[in-house]
Design an enzyme around this catalytic site. Structure first.
Site, PDB file in Angstrom:
ATOM      1  N   ALA A 196      13.388  -9.594  -6.106  1.00  0.00           N
ATOM      2  CA  ALA A 196      13.930  -8.677  -5.104  1.00  0.00           C
ATOM      3  C   ALA A 196      14.846  -7.711  -5.846  1.00  0.00           C
ATOM      4  CB  ALA A 196      14.722  -9.465  -4.070  1.00  0.00           C
ATOM      5  N   GLY A 236      11.551 -13.124  -6.450  1.00  0.00           N
ATOM      6  CA  GLY A 236      10.575 -12.655  -5.469  1.00  0.00           C
ATOM      7  C   GLY A 236       9.201 -12.375  -6.082  1.00  0.00           C
ATOM      8  N   GLU A 274       7.578 -15.674  -6.257  1.00  0.00           N
ATOM      9  CA  GLU A 274       7.276 -16.022  -4.855  1.00  0.00           C
ATOM     10  C   GLU A 274       6.050 -15.250  -4.343  1.00  0.00           C
ATOM     11  OE1 GLU A 274      11.479 -15.212  -4.040  1.00  0.00           O
ATOM     12  OE2 GLU A 274      11.545 -17.084  -2.941  1.00  0.00           O
ATOM     13  N   GLU A 324      17.272 -17.078  -9.282  1.00  0.00           N
ATOM     14  CA  GLU A 324      18.268 -16.755  -8.259  1.00  0.00           C
ATOM     15  C   GLU A 324      19.583 -17.521  -8.456  1.00  0.00           C
ATOM     16  OE1 GLU A 324      15.069 -17.306  -7.671  1.00  0.00           O
ATOM     17  OE2 GLU A 324      14.309 -15.896  -6.165  1.00  0.00           O
TER      18      GLU A 324
HETATM   19  N1  CAA Z   1      16.358  -5.690  -9.308  1.00  0.00           N
HETATM   20  C1  CAA Z   1      16.747  -4.449  -9.651  1.00  0.00           C
HETATM   21  N2  CAA Z   1      16.601  -3.926 -10.873  1.00  0.00           N
HETATM   22  C2  CAA Z   1      16.032  -4.696 -11.808  1.00  0.00           C
HETATM   23  C3  CAA Z   1      15.601  -6.001 -11.536  1.00  0.00           C
HETATM   24  C4  CAA Z   1      15.776  -6.507 -10.220  1.00  0.00           C
HETATM   25  N3  CAA Z   1      15.341  -7.701  -9.849  1.00  0.00           N
HETATM   26  N4  CAA Z   1      15.095  -6.528 -12.670  1.00  0.00           N
HETATM   27  C5  CAA Z   1      15.204  -5.572 -13.614  1.00  0.00           C
HETATM   28  N5  CAA Z   1      15.763  -4.467 -13.103  1.00  0.00           N
HETATM   29  C6  CAA Z   1      16.063  -3.219 -13.778  1.00  0.00           C
HETATM   30  C7  CAA Z   1      17.261  -3.352 -14.730  1.00  0.00           C
HETATM   31  O1  CAA Z   1      18.476  -3.261 -14.023  1.00  0.00           O
HETATM   32  C8  CAA Z   1      17.020  -2.214 -15.685  1.00  0.00           C
HETATM   33  O2  CAA Z   1      17.424  -1.029 -15.058  1.00  0.00           O
HETATM   34  P1  CAA Z   1      18.219   0.113 -15.917  1.00  0.00           P
HETATM   35  O3  CAA Z   1      17.238   0.540 -16.985  1.00  0.00           O
HETATM   36  O4  CAA Z   1      18.485   1.188 -14.905  1.00  0.00           O
HETATM   37  O5  CAA Z   1      19.431  -0.545 -16.488  1.00  0.00           O
HETATM   38  C9  CAA Z   1      15.497  -2.182 -15.789  1.00  0.00           C
HETATM   39  O6  CAA Z   1      14.994  -2.860 -14.646  1.00  0.00           O
HETATM   40  C10 CAA Z   1      14.978  -2.870 -17.032  1.00  0.00           C
HETATM   41  O7  CAA Z   1      15.513  -4.183 -17.058  1.00  0.00           O
HETATM   42  P2  CAA Z   1      16.318  -4.801 -18.305  1.00  0.00           P
HETATM   43  O8  CAA Z   1      16.982  -3.719 -19.094  1.00  0.00           O
HETATM   44  O9  CAA Z   1      17.189  -5.893 -17.783  1.00  0.00           O
HETATM   45  O10 CAA Z   1      15.102  -5.393 -19.155  1.00  0.00           O
HETATM   46  P3  CAA Z   1      15.141  -6.627 -20.154  1.00  0.00           P
HETATM   47  O11 CAA Z   1      13.846  -6.607 -20.886  1.00  0.00           O
HETATM   48  O12 CAA Z   1      16.390  -6.631 -20.958  1.00  0.00           O
HETATM   49  O13 CAA Z   1      15.206  -7.914 -19.198  1.00  0.00           O
HETATM   50  C11 CAA Z   1      14.550  -9.280 -17.306  1.00  0.00           C
HETATM   51  C12 CAA Z   1      14.128  -8.208 -18.343  1.00  0.00           C
HETATM   52  C13 CAA Z   1      14.810 -10.609 -18.021  1.00  0.00           C
HETATM   53  C14 CAA Z   1      13.405  -9.417 -16.302  1.00  0.00           C
HETATM   54  C15 CAA Z   1      15.861  -8.813 -16.605  1.00  0.00           C
HETATM   55  O14 CAA Z   1      15.672  -7.485 -16.141  1.00  0.00           O
HETATM   56  C16 CAA Z   1      16.251  -9.664 -15.432  1.00  0.00           C
HETATM   57  O15 CAA Z   1      16.790 -10.733 -15.617  1.00  0.00           O
HETATM   58  N6  CAA Z   1      15.985  -9.153 -14.182  1.00  0.00           N
HETATM   59  C17 CAA Z   1      16.403  -9.849 -12.973  1.00  0.00           C
HETATM   60  C18 CAA Z   1      15.493 -10.991 -12.649  1.00  0.00           C
HETATM   61  C19 CAA Z   1      15.999 -11.726 -11.424  1.00  0.00           C
HETATM   62  O16 CAA Z   1      17.106 -12.228 -11.400  1.00  0.00           O
HETATM   63  N7  CAA Z   1      15.175 -11.782 -10.373  1.00  0.00           N
HETATM   64  C20 CAA Z   1      15.537 -12.427  -9.129  1.00  0.00           C
HETATM   65  C21 CAA Z   1      16.050 -11.379  -8.153  1.00  0.00           C
HETATM   66  S1  CAA Z   1      16.751 -12.080  -6.723  1.00  0.00           S
HETATM   67  C22 CAA Z   1      15.442 -12.526  -5.743  1.00  0.00           C
HETATM   68  O17 CAA Z   1      14.278 -12.319  -6.053  1.00  0.00           O
HETATM   69  C23 CAA Z   1      15.890 -13.198  -4.471  1.00  0.00           C
HETATM   70  C24 CAA Z   1      14.815 -13.552  -3.479  1.00  0.00           C
HETATM   71  O18 CAA Z   1      14.001 -14.437  -3.682  1.00  0.00           O
HETATM   72  C25 CAA Z   1      14.915 -12.940  -2.140  1.00  0.00           C
END
Ligand code: CAA
Length: 260
Positions: free
Chosen positions: A66, A111, A114, A134
């Site tokens: 998400a 997500g 999921e 999460e």
């Molecule tokens: N939401 C919003 N933006 C996201 C994102 C997310 N889930 N995942 C990545 N991005 C964005 C980053 O903020 C970054 O944006 P900027 O370039 O503007 O800074 C861009 O995508 C590239 O990401 P990274 O620079 O972080 O890339 P990386 O290669 O260093 O890392 C990653 C990759 C490990 C996937 C890391 O981006 C990450 O940990 N992302 C989050 C993953 C996460 O926590 N997902 C769960 C979300 S909560 C959810 O899903 C709840 C639910 O069930 C309802």
């Protein structure tokens, strides 16, 4: 269908849906959910669609979860609304009358993981990574992760992923039964399309019955679930496709199914 966050392509009986927010690693924001709902509602009404494939734009990510920037600003009511609406969309995908195949090209986190679990078959590139991170955000999953993950891979392995928030490789996900097919990145879409076109050649009424029987039966006690199977088997026995399929077997030829 024109969408801001999705690309839709038709290839014969296949619809290919690409989540297209590569700058955010295809994270699903509120708009993407609204568009996924509209897209799958339209595909459900399109009688030419026999199977759908869903993938992520770019090489790095399927869907990285998400959109965290939206969740950051949410309170309890907004969180409940997000989870409620997201679950409606994923449950709709799970209940589609045709199979939906996830072609997982990269990160399938939160997500994103999921979404793959709401699909019927998962094909992954060996570069893909799966996880429910999460917990690292002080959250539980909100789009079915606490429920579909233990059902798919068992409670022990699911709790490991949910509580540690760690990522696993596509190979581990394959060994755990989370992924059905493992391919190279280059072969990912061809593999998904080959599976899709194989299913599209089968009887669409039997495919629909199969999906309904599994979907309805899995949440029922076994004796009631068996009755669901009896009804679907009986229904299929009244179709032209069953007559054609059994006749073709006996005549040693390929069946030509009509979907009725
Ligand atoms: N939401 C919003 N933006 C996201 C994102 C997310 N889930 N995942 C990545 N991005 C964005 C980053 O903020 C970054 O944006 P900027 O370039 O503007 O800074 C861009 O995508 C590239 O990401 P990274 O620079 O972080 O890339 P990386 O290669 O260093 O890392 C990653 C990759 C490990 C996937 C890391 O981006 C990450 O940990 N992302 C989050 C993953 C996460 O926590 N997902 C769960 C979300 S909560 C959810 O899903 C709840 C639910 O069930 C309802």
């Amino acid at each position: 269908m024109n969408f801001e966050t999705l690309l839709i392509e038709k290839d014969g009986p296949m619809a290919i849906v690409t989540v297209n927010r590569p700058k955010a690693l295809n994270a699903l924001n509120i708009l993407a959910f609204a568009e996924l709902k509209k897209c799958f509602e339209a595909l459900r009404e399109d009688e030419t669609v026999r199977v759908a494939i869903i993938t992520g734009a770019g090489e790095k990510s399927f869907v990285a979860g998400a959109d965290i920037t939206e969740i950051a600003a949410m309170d309890m009511a907004a969180g409940r609304d997000l989870s409620y609406r997201g679950n409606i969309v994923f449950s709709m995908i799970e209940a589609m009358p045709f199979p939906v195949i996830a072609a997982v090209n990269g990160f399938a986190l939160g997500g994103g993981c999921e979404l793959t679990m709401a699909c019927h078959i998962r094909v992954a590139s060996d570069k893909a990574k799966f996880g429910q991170p999460e917990i690292n955000l002080g959250l539980t999953p909100g789009y079915g992760g606490t429920q579909r993950l233990p059902r798919l891979i068992g409670r022990g392995r699911a709790l490991d992923l949910l509580l540690t928030g760690r990522m696993i490789t596509a190979k581990e996900a394959f060994e755990w039964g989370l992924v059905n097919y493992l391919t190279t990145p280059e072969e990912l879409m061809d593999t998904a399309k080959k599976i899709a076109s194989g299913i599209a050649e089968k009887s669409s009424s039997a495919v629909r019955s199969m999906l309904e029987a599994v979907h309805t039966g899995i949440n029922l006690p076994l004796d009631q679930a068996i009755q669901v199977e009896v009804q679907h088997f009986a229904y299929c026995n009244g179709t032209e496709d069953k007559n054609e399929g059994t006749r073709a077997f006996m005549e040693k030829r390929k069946p030509e199914f009509k979907g009725r």
